[in-house]
Design an enzyme around this catalytic site. Structure first.
Site, PDB file in Angstrom:
ATOM      1  N   SER B 162     -55.940  73.397 -90.685  1.00 15.43           N
ATOM      2  CA  SER B 162     -55.301  74.534 -91.353  1.00 15.43           C
ATOM      3  C   SER B 162     -56.057  75.828 -91.020  1.00 15.43           C
ATOM      4  O   SER B 162     -56.252  76.131 -89.847  1.00 15.43           O
ATOM      5  CB  SER B 162     -55.249  74.259 -92.860  1.00 15.43           C
ATOM      6  OG  SER B 162     -54.372  75.134 -93.499  1.00 15.43           O
ATOM      7  N   ASP B 328     -45.594  68.037 -91.696  1.00 18.83           N
ATOM      8  CA  ASP B 328     -46.216  69.333 -92.000  1.00 18.83           C
ATOM      9  C   ASP B 328     -45.198  70.427 -91.729  1.00 18.83           C
ATOM     10  O   ASP B 328     -44.852  70.699 -90.586  1.00 18.83           O
ATOM     11  CB  ASP B 328     -47.456  69.516 -91.117  1.00 18.83           C
ATOM     12  CG  ASP B 328     -48.204  70.821 -91.409  1.00 18.83           C
ATOM     13  OD1 ASP B 328     -47.715  71.642 -92.211  1.00 18.83           O
ATOM     14  OD2 ASP B 328     -49.282  71.018 -90.823  1.00 18.83           O
ATOM     15  N   HIS B 361     -48.516  68.879 -95.005  1.00 19.60           N
ATOM     16  CA  HIS B 361     -49.624  69.619 -94.413  1.00 19.60           C
ATOM     17  C   HIS B 361     -50.982  69.050 -94.820  1.00 19.60           C
ATOM     18  O   HIS B 361     -51.939  69.062 -94.039  1.00 19.60           O
ATOM     19  CB  HIS B 361     -49.511  71.077 -94.845  1.00 19.60           C
ATOM     20  CG  HIS B 361     -50.634  71.933 -94.374  1.00 19.60           C
ATOM     21  ND1 HIS B 361     -50.871  72.175 -93.041  1.00 19.60           N
ATOM     22  CD2 HIS B 361     -51.608  72.604 -95.049  1.00 19.60           C
ATOM     23  CE1 HIS B 361     -51.937  72.964 -92.918  1.00 19.60           C
ATOM     24  NE2 HIS B 361     -52.395  73.233 -94.119  1.00 19.60           N
TER      25      HIS B 361
END
Lengths: 385, 385
Positions: B162, B328, B361
């Site tokens: 991320s 995601d 995610h």
């Protein structure tokens, strides 16, 4: 109401109001609560046939109203086009030269129908949170009462997208014998956890606004900041990754470089802020709470899949046109496919079309010749079928 | 710092602090602003090899901290496991028996490193919005200064998911000669309009909280409601439609039927409310503003695709392992594929793996033997390559 009055409504193109359930004869709600009086704002377009068999009921989505087509001028002299004017009108997909179109504002809303901003007869003040929680079924029951009043006992079709699509499906389950055809667009037969999650964030953002005051803000400062954020959340869900890339990408707003501050750097930020602030001038925060809750409660899976429950629908013969959009991630295509499978199991005549569109959930509201032709052909088939 | 001190840091497993850029020698930021002094909180695990060639830098995501592995006991006596304890430790995917692992809290955060809650030496009070906007590049520069201080001039690998993945990529662009390998997980080379939109909703929900006071709330009431809603928005994006269906579906919370009110009816609502309220006890609202802004500004496309910009990277020889997750939707696989294509064009050695996972995610944070094996094998190859 006489056909003369209906004639009148057609010509004026203005909102009309029908009030029923005067105390002590209140409307019974799904929750067990009672509500009355209930006013439903509605508009009609086109002409009711002498055999009263050309009625198309259009159910609006979450923030919509009864003004589906044509152009009204509001009190401020501002032109207000109908929210589905590209679809509804003479010669259009839903042809008002052929069909008598009715669109009513949903129960719980703030566009003329009774909702939390209405006066509670028990107190003489706006309901606020004393307004009972209503369901999609209650909205449909209010529409049914309006149709009874208009002496209409058969719908050529009920059509709606998103929350309007839920109403269309609920019509088929509650009053299958009245419905000849249904067009649920960009919708679902049960609200998913993701959709509930977004609604909950929107509700919490309103309830966190100190001006909300447990819903008792009428005549005082209104929870504009909370409502604006709730609307921003909504707009994110109405678009899609694809739609946002195409519409905004990473383009900057009025600047050549980053602000290195917390102003809106990107166009997508300005767009959301604008949509949020625009919404507060036309919508009531409490209505958002009630309508999102109704959507969250919506779940027809049992009624459409369990043997005991589908009997009514099995007995009926409704033609369905189910439409989904490739880029809709609020009610993705797989949910429409589940709906189609369930309807087919009840023996209904179901057509399904997934439209390729990169503008997300909102796609059904955007002028699209494909959709107009699809609905026009479908309605023509039902009318002559 | 001597190797003896490093030895010490390995054994304590506790947070350490490194302060630099004392005025008048402040750190220059990408915005042109200057910042100092700067403190970076960090932790190290494992033992630095005598040739100093076994360093793995782990970059944490948006709300993370330096405590990546092991179990610390906080001031209240509560056990606090590392945020990637499943991946980092003796014999694990990132094996601390082999590698010297460093994880530092990012600039702008509130977990020990300098951020908006830190004291502004010019005023003697917390910065608030006087803290300059920092970028992912600034975060990486602060990490570089820490490594200089630790006398480390080569990274076996930089790894992060991320916002941590953005740092990993920024490392490769800024200091390509220092990086032998990089593992960007569940990330992107530029923040999309959708990701910016979610961040903007989160920021607006904080800034709408009357306790926010333009960021000047330290020592007063804090904008807890706004921060909680921002966190709820975050959690919706960390999950996915699939993940939410599996985790919550439409299951009700502590009830057999609907409340017909605005309490949390569904488990997904309770989950989001809980995540929101839990977050306010550990995170600073202003840090959320700054870190989301840094992510929004992140865009390496020019640096990774234009001929003039990729020269440094072309000269380097970095092994990449790019990892994405099927579910995601914050940084979807297509964005990782774009990254892979760009890197390949610069002549890098790139492996790519899309992992099938339905948890969205957040998948990279969830214990997963496949990911551990993948990273273990990749690091082994780099170490012996």
């Amino acid at each position: 109401m006489t056909s003369n009055q209906l004639q009148h409504s057609k010509n004026s193109l203005g909102q009309q109001f029908f009030t029923f359930a005067e105390p002590p004869d209140e409307m019974f709600l799904e929750s067990g609560a009672r509500l009355g009086p209930v006013t439903i704002a509605y508009e009609t377009y086109g002409q009711l046939s002498t055999s009263r068999d050309n009625v198309v009921l259009i159910a609006h989505a979450f923030s919509g109203d009864s003004h589906v087509a044509g152009c009204l001028t509001d009190d401020q002299g501002e032109a207000k086009p109908g929210w589905w004017d590209s679809m509804v009108g003479p010669g259009k997909g839903i042809d008002t030269n052929r069909y008598f179109v009715i669109c009513s504002n949903i129960l719980g809303s703030c566009m003329g129908s009774t909702g939390p901003a209405a006066i509670n007869p028990a107190t003489g003040k706006p309901y606020g949170l004393d307004f009972p929680v209503v369901t999609i079924g209650d909205m449909v029951d209010a529409q049914k009462t309006l149709l009874d009043h208009l002496e209409i006992d058969s719908l050529l079709a009920v059509i709606g997208g998103s929350v309007g699509g839920m109403q269309a499906l609920e019509w088929c389950v509650r009053y299958p014998d009245m419905v000849r055809a249904a067009v649920p667009l960009a919708t679902t037969m049960r609200h998913s956890a993701l959709a509930i999650a977004f609604n909950e964030v929107a509700r919490q953002s309103i309830m966190a606004d100190p001006n909300w005051c447990q819903g008792d803000y009428y005549g005082k400062k209104t929870p504009d900041l909370g409502l604006a954020i709730a609307r921003m959340v909504g707009h994110v869900t109405y678009l899609s990754d694809q739609a946002m890339r195409k519409k905004f990408g990473r383009r900057l707003q009025d600047k050549k470089d980053f602000s290195f501050g917390f102003d809106a750097d990107f166009q997508v930020e300005s767009y959301l802020r604008y949509q949020g602030s625009k919404f507060v001038s036309r919508f009531d925060a409490n209505s958002l709470l009630y309508i999102t809750k109704a959507a969250d409660y919506f779940d027809l899976v049992d009624k459409l899949t369990t043997k005991e429950s589908i009997q009514d629908l099995v007995g009926a013969s409704i033609k369905f046109l189910v439409i989904s959009y490739t880029s809709d991630w609020l009610y993705p295509t797989y949910q429409s496919r589940e709906l189609v499978r369930s309807l087919k199991r009840t023996g209904q005549d179901v057509s399904f079309c997934e439209i390729a569109a990169d503008c997300g959930h909102d796609a059904f509201l955007i002028p699209d010749e494909r959709l107009s032709k699809l609905i026009k052909g479908f309605l023509g088939g039902v009318a002559h079928g």
